[in-house]
Design an enzyme around this catalytic site. Structure first.
Site, mmCIF file in Angstrom:
data_model
loop_
_atom_site.group_PDB
_atom_site.id
_atom_site.type_symbol
_atom_site.label_atom_id
_atom_site.label_comp_id
_atom_site.label_asym_id
_atom_site.label_seq_id
_atom_site.Cartn_x
_atom_site.Cartn_y
_atom_site.Cartn_z
ATOM 1 C CG LEU A 1 -1.954 -1.265 1.366
ATOM 2 C CD1 LEU A 1 -2.785 -0.923 2.891
ATOM 3 C CD2 LEU A 1 -3.489 -1.100 -0.167
ATOM 4 C CG ASP A 2 0.698 4.000 -3.303
ATOM 5 O OD1 ASP A 2 1.512 3.795 -3.366
ATOM 6 O OD2 ASP A 2 -0.817 4.957 -3.283
#
Ligand code: URA
Length: 236
Positions: A102-103
């Site tokens: 995930l960012d």
């Protein structure tokens, strides 16, 4: 399996460290003190404790973390702390990895495992496992945005349009969208291609498995058999 090997396999230290822990009588197996590092135990349903902390033997580690914003999914983070800093040392020693990334500013459901097959099955594009995101958009969107995302939007470096598997409005600015792939910044790029902008992004589910409501941001827990059944089901 030998007592010292059991401890080592669960991330409690090197073979040598684990032998030493046992010799110094700091370890109980199923509640009974053991001082012979070579003593054999069946691993099934085994619990042991080291200095009073209890562990259950697990052949593989499967975990869920509620990722907070401001953490990178990397062991060598560049600009923010690593999500691995949220896990205890014994899990890091086992070599758990993120199952997909995930960012840094994305929150929510993040899986970890040391089971290569599980990681592959949940990240291979061919497997088409749905990932469901809750998205806060900068601009209030018209119903046409949802139709656009369901029909497919063209991203610059993709050969074909990417379409949402499911998409619904939750409010004027909030959407829930499921995608099959896990391409770089995919949700942010899809929303941008549809003429809007992601302000906040939260992963809510992978396949039929939703982020547990009782898991606070930054907290993790083991995935038990019922959760693994859902995640391993072909319907995911
Ligand atoms: N899509 C994104 O743009 N970012 C994420 O973190 C996950 C999916």
């Amino acid at each position: 399996m030998q007592a010292c090997r059991i401890l080592q396999s669960q991330g409690l230290g090197s073979r040598r460290d684990c032998r030493e822990l046992i010799r110094r009588q700091r370890v109980l197996f199923d509640g009974v003190p053991v001082s012979d590092p070579e003593r054999e135990f069946p691993c099934e349903n085994l619990t042991f404790s080291v200095d009073g902390e209890t562990y259950r033997y697990r052949e593989h580690a499967y975990l869920v973390l509620n990722k907070p914003a401001g953490y990178e999914c990397s062991r060598q983070p560049q600009d923010h702390p690593s999500v691995f800093a949220l896990l205890p040392e014994y899990l890091l020693r086992r070599g758990v990895q993120c199952v997909g990334r995930l960012d840094q500013d994305t929150t929510g459901l993040l899986l970890f495992s040391d089971d290569g097959r599980f990681i592959h099955d949940h990240t291979a594009p061919k497997k088409q496992i749905g990932k469901t995101y809750r998205i806060t958009c900068k601009h209030a969107f018209p119903p046409a945005l949802i139709e656009q995302l369901l029909a497919g939007v063209q991203l610059h470096d993709e050969p074909a349009p990417l379409r949402a598997r499911q998409c619904r409005a939750m409010s004027e600015h909030r959407l829930e969208m499921t995608i099959n792939e896990g391409k770089y910044h995919q949700v942010k790029r899809m929303i941008a291609a549809a003429g809007n902008r992601v302000e906040a992004l939260h992963r809510q589910a992978i396949g039929g498995y939703a982020l547990p409501v009782d898991l606070a941001p930054g907290a993790w827990k083991w995935l038990e058999a019922d959760a693994l059944d859902v995640l391993k089901s072909p319907l995911s």
